[in-house]
Design a protein around this motif. Structure first.
Motif, mmCIF file in Angstrom:
data_model
loop_
_atom_site.group_PDB
_atom_site.id
_atom_site.type_symbol
_atom_site.label_atom_id
_atom_site.label_comp_id
_atom_site.label_asym_id
_atom_site.label_seq_id
_atom_site.Cartn_x
_atom_site.Cartn_y
_atom_site.Cartn_z
ATOM 1 N N UNK A 19 -12.550 -19.259 -54.317
ATOM 2 C CA UNK A 19 -12.567 -19.097 -52.731
ATOM 3 C C UNK A 19 -13.928 -18.919 -52.443
ATOM 4 N N UNK A 20 -13.963 -19.326 -51.160
ATOM 5 C CA UNK A 20 -15.374 -19.695 -50.586
ATOM 6 C C UNK A 20 -15.910 -18.196 -50.038
ATOM 7 N N UNK A 21 -17.010 -18.236 -49.800
ATOM 8 C CA UNK A 21 -17.621 -17.092 -49.240
ATOM 9 C C UNK A 21 -17.091 -15.999 -47.866
ATOM 10 N N UNK A 22 -16.755 -17.108 -47.030
ATOM 11 C CA UNK A 22 -16.364 -16.099 -45.768
ATOM 12 C C UNK A 22 -14.607 -15.789 -45.935
ATOM 13 N N UNK A 23 -13.940 -16.539 -46.939
ATOM 14 C CA UNK A 23 -12.512 -16.110 -47.269
ATOM 15 C C UNK A 23 -12.651 -14.856 -48.271
ATOM 16 N N UNK A 24 -13.657 -14.823 -48.914
ATOM 17 C CA UNK A 24 -13.767 -13.799 -49.741
ATOM 18 C C UNK A 24 -14.078 -12.352 -49.009
ATOM 19 N N UNK A 25 -15.253 -12.708 -47.954
ATOM 20 C CA UNK A 25 -15.460 -11.613 -47.285
ATOM 21 C C UNK A 25 -14.435 -10.924 -46.430
ATOM 22 N N UNK A 80 -6.558 -21.431 -46.562
ATOM 23 C CA UNK A 80 -6.541 -19.874 -46.854
ATOM 24 C C UNK A 80 -6.980 -19.068 -45.631
#
Lengths: 406, 210
Positions: free
Chosen positions: A1-7, A31
């Protein structure tokens, strides 16, 4: 997953729904759409949530079957909570299989649970019971376990198995507490309420008193001939004679049971069963015919014998006779009484059961629907009517995490 | 292209208070891994988390010999590992779609997850110097011995692949065993990769071929 999705996922998991939305508001990749959908559902915008989850499911790639299946499960849960019964159950079953085959047992079980809730909601209790027996709730985390036990309790209540219902409610309560969700605990408490308030009235030997559900259950298993005016069935010693489609016969047996052990005068029976003010010879002849039919129906359970002034009921094996009546009676109450079994009825079946014209029944249903005491599913000839489910499962959403890495 | 199955040498974790692994780097002694709201320093010999820095850590992690770089939301923080202080911040090239970070040749290399490419950026300004296209989502980037490797993870499929830094052509591929994905990639400078295991909360040491 990428950064903003994780956040965003992290914010969503910690209850910061707006924070999650803020992070992915401008993104339209799969996502992000899924997260936005879940967030909108949590904010109560179910229409927007459904649209977002649908596009997310489409946008996930062919290798992301699990993520897509989770979107479908979330969509199904939203459809269920918003009472959208047109949503296709086949899609839910397909998603459940995908989750199971990829080892996501929790969400697979959640999907199974949603399917059972839907069956209860559309009044298919037999199928719901079978599916419930086939579902292994072990992988479910506490919140989903509580929801699962609530469905089980709802079915047990409708099946009049109060001990089993109580046990399921107890399991639901402890699961809700483990989940640490006060809303869910409140739902369980509300669902349990149905066991501690009167469910019906008992009329026997000229007296009447309210009965709890457990007392109704005990009544049915005891040595009493019960004329059940809630479902229009005569029951004794495990045998049941359904008279729902024979309203005149039911009216007669009810009148006889209310008077038991005394008899009932012909005129009184005629007035009640045929709504005739004066008992003339033709009415008397008709009464004889109907009593003959009633005798045939009750054969083995009770005898209907002629007395000097009318007729009397004498139970075959049972020591007592009682009438189980709904709490509130009236023209609409009779409709509600039939729907109390939790099954889905067509209005024409109700008209037959009530001995009323389809138009009368339709008017009653419309007015009850206006008071939200009944609900319709389906359209046209396929339309069925049901009582709204006893608070047998949570109305809060217990959505799956949309992304496989959750 | 050479294809083989990845050999897992050792597994670490999952660790308490660090449920997921979003990024991995190696400072010569400790494996630092991003777990969402903190950077954890793992001793690869003992398997213990020795210390941690509380800082947003949503994707890739890198080490330049002195400082740590950490992707958080749509920026990259430069962090002093001794004090835990954020020294500077530059925009991430993928505007938050970033996943995977490596340090090499005085520049930062940033994977852009669904963008399926790797950007080389100026570590002081964030300016994009060069972009390499991949044909898979990028979930981790590392340089070792002049080789550029990146991790991919889509659904059930995950691998570690070496690509030509000029053309993006895949030169070598290590397929991860079923059920193990790569989120975050770093080499120890020798024969081993450290791979983040996403929601498994694990870090896996994988043999580097050659």
């Amino acid at each position: 997953m990428d950064s903003l999705i994780t956040a965003a996922a992290q914010a969503l998991a910690s209850g910061d729904t707006l924070g999650a939305l803020k992070r992915v508001a401008l993104r339209d990749d799969a996502p992000a759409l899924a997260l936005r959908g879940i967030a909108m559902a949590q904010l109560g915008d179910l229409i927007r949530a459904k649209a977002l989850l649908k596009s997310a499911a489409r946008a996930f790639g062919p290798r992301e079957a699990v993520a897509r299946a989770r979107c479908v499960v979330a969509e199904a849960e939203i459809a269920l909570v918003s009472r959208d019964l047109t949503w296709p159950p086949k899609a839910l079953e397909a998603a459940r299989k995908v989750l199971e085959s990829h080892g996501d047992r929790v969400n697979a079980a959640h999907a199974g649970n949603i399917a059972i809730r839907r069956l209860v909601l559309i009044g298919r209790l037999d199928e719901a019971e079978q599916a419930l027996a086939a579902l292994d709730p072990t992988p479910l985390p506490p919140a989903l376990r509580a929801a699962h036990e609530l469905v089980a309790a709802g079915i047990e209540v409708r099946r009049l198995r109060t001990r089993a219902a109580r046990a399921a409610l107890e399991r639901a309560r402890s699961a809700a507490q483990r989940a640490g969700m006060p809303v869910l605990t409140a739902e369980v408490e509300a669902a349990g309420h149905v066991l501690s308030i009167p469910a019906a009235r008992l009329v026997s030997r000229g007296h009447e008193r309210p009965l709890l559900l457990a007392e109704v259950e005990a009544l049915f298993s005891g040595g009493t001939l019960v004329v059940d005016a809630c479902r229009h069935i005569v029951r004794a010693a495990g045998a049941a004679v359904p008279l729902a489609s024979r309203p005149v016969l039911f009216t007669l047996v009810r009148a006889l049971a209310e008077a038991w052990p005394a008899d009932v005068a012909r005129g009184a029976l005629i007035a009640r069963a045929f709504r005739g003010k004066h008992a003339d010879e033709s009415h008397r002849a008709r009464l004889r015919v109907e009593i003959g039919r009633l005798r045939a129906e009750l054969s083995g359970l009770a005898e209907v014998s002629a007395t000097k002034r009318g007729f009397a009921l004498s139970p075959a094996g049972a020591a007592e006779v009682a009438v189980l009546a709904p709490l509130v009676e009236g023209p609409h109450a009779a409709v509600l009484a039939f729907l109390a079994d939790g099954e889905a009825w067509s209005s024409s079946a109700l008209a037959i059961a009530l001995g009323a014209s389809p138009r009368t029944v339709q008017r009653a249903l419309d007015s009850l629907a206006g008071e939200e005491k009944v609900q319709a599913i389906g359209r046209g000839r396929a339309r069925r009517w049901m009582s709204p489910p006893l608070s047998s499962f949570p109305t809060i959403l217990l959505l799956p995490g949309p992304l496989p890495s959750d | 292209m050479k294809t083989s199955t990845a050999t897992i040498l050792r597994e670490y974790g999952p660790f308490p208070d660090a449920e997921r692994v979003h990024g991995v780097t190696f400072d010569g002694r400790h494996v630092w891994f991003a777990s969402g709201d903190r950077l954890n320093a793992l001793d690869p010999d003992s398997g213990e988390v020795m210390r941690f820095i509380e800082v947003a850590s949503h994707a890739g992690t890198a080490f330049d010999g002195e400082f740590l770089y950490q992707i958080a939301e749509d920026v990259i923080h430069k962090i002093d590992p001794k004090t835990g202080q954020i020294l500077s911040t530059i925009p991430a090239p993928g505007n938050g779609g970033d996943s995977g970070l490596a340090w090499a040749e005085g520049t930062l290399w940033v994977g852009q997850h669904r963008g399926r490419r790797i950007h080389q950026i100026d570590p002081d300004t964030g300016e994009i110097l060069r972009t390499i296209e991949s044909n898979r989502v990028v979930t981790g980037v590392t340089w070792v011995d002049g080789q550029l490797w990146h991790g991919t993870w889509e659904g059930d499929d995950s691998d570690i692949r070496r690509i030509d830094p000029q053309t993006g052509e895949v030169l070598e591929r290590l397929d991860m065993p079923e059920g193990t994905g790569v989120s975050g990639l770093e080499s120890d400078g020798a024969a081993c990769f450290f791979c983040g295991g996403g929601n498994s909360g694990k870090i896996r040491a994988v043999r580097r071929p050659g």
